[in-house]
Design a protein around this motif. Structure first.
Motif: not given
Ligand code: SF4
Length: 335
Positions: A11-40
């Motif tokens: 799953s998750f070819s793309h991860i959409y990240v709200e501006d305000e969500a960027r600084s949250y630790p959970l956001t960082r952890e999730i993005i780290k886990r899906f390093e091949n996903s495209k971040i939008v």
């Protein structure tokens, strides 16, 4: 590889990240886990999640992930069609919207126009809201209604967060409802009687054909038994019970299999309910799902809720109750 892991890996070819969500630790952890996903980057999750003309079924095959900050409306009053199990102050909370599984009868496809999965990363704000209420009253909160939180625990860690929160508040009772067989997160936790793990059980025939991606009955029972054996409070939900040919044979076997595996004296309680859905949701579910034997059944409408016609519903409930009574006392059964 566990079925959830297989689902999450594709799953998750793309991860959409709200501006305000960027600084949250959970956001960082999730993005780290899906390093091949495209971040939008997006400014508000509704731009993606609530836009018009989305194809729910197509999105269900390859859902995208949306990381957002929930601003308000954290707690919802438990709906009348949902069982409160005798608890006062019954609420549910949505820290995640939508599910990695794909059950044909899932009400979420009647509620949302998108099948993409939204994770609200500001769990601490939700805890703060709940704490304010807990100062005034005890609460019973279902945390896994709009998703299957245990199925995505390896990417969110939210089950553990809720467990830790529950440990701190003696007047809080939590229900985690699931079809997952992933009990690994419980290995290093101590059983808390106020943290209820509730398994939705379906016969093999339903799970196989109509609950795509879910572990089958045997795996769910194995997981429930493991937690019972380690002292956890476990609930069994035969809900929704779905009408089918040879209903009694199929559902009777499921009840037998359940209580051969799990001692009914060691579980908290058992709920039984037939498929029921609001008129408005069913209309959208049919549109989103297309041909479906379950959804296109000629239901009977009672006060805006579609369910089986009175005689059929009574037959199903009577049969299920009598069958469960072969193993459990009446006081444990909620209908
Ligand atoms: S497990 Fe529950 S939330 Fe997930 S698709 Fe099935 S019915 Fe919906």
């Amino acid at each position: 590889m566990r079925s959830e892991e297989k689902l999450l890996n594709k799953s998750f070819s793309h991860i959409y990240v709200e501006d305000e969500a960027r600084s949250y630790p959970l956001t960082r952890e999730i993005i780290k886990r899906f390093e091949n996903s495209k971040i939008v980057e997006i400014s508000n999750y509704k731009e993606v999640f609530s836009r018009n003309n989305q194809n729910f079924s197509l999105q269900k095959v390859t859902p995208k992930l949306i990381l957002a900050v929930k601003k308000d409306g954290f707690l919802y009053k438990g709906a009348k069609v949902c069982e409160s199990f005798g608890n006062e102050n019954f609420y549910y909370i949505s820290s995640v919207i939508n599910c990695v599984y794909d059950c044909e009868y899932c009400y979420l496809q009647g509620v949302y126009s998108s099948a993409n999965i939204v994770i609200f990363v500001n769990i601490e704000d939700m805890f703060y809201e709940v704490e304010k209420e807990l100062e005034k009253k005890s609460m019973y909160i279902c945390i896994s209604y709009d998703t299957d939180l245990l199925a995505i625990e390896s990417i969110t860690g939210l089950v553990k967060d809720w467990y830790n929160f529950c440990e701190k508040h003696k007047n809080l009772k939590i229900e985690l409802r699931t079809k997952s067989a992933n009990v690994v997160p419980f290995n290093d936790l101590k059983a808390n009687p106020n943290f209820i793990v509730a398994w939705t059980l379906s016969p093999y025939e339903i799970a196989e054909k109509h609950e795509s991606g879910t572990p089958g009955l045997e795996k769910r029972l194995e997981s429930a038994r493991k937690l019972v054996d380690s002292g956890w409070t476990v609930r069994i939900c035969f809900d929704p019970v779905i009408y089918m040919e040879n209903f009694k044979e199929v559902y009777g076997k499921m009840v037998d299999d359940t209580f051969e595996k799990i001692d009914s004296n060691r579980i908290l309680d058992i709920s039984i309910g037939t498929f029921r859905i609001s008129k408005e949701y069913l209309k959208r579910m049919k549109k989103n799902r297309g041909p479906s034997k379950i959804l296109y059944y000629p239901f009977h409408c009672e006060n805006g809720v579609y369910t089986y016609e009175v005689e059929k519903k009574e037959m199903m409930m009577k049969y299920m109750k009598e069958k469960v009574l072969q193993y459990a006392n009446e006081e444990k059964i909620f209908i």
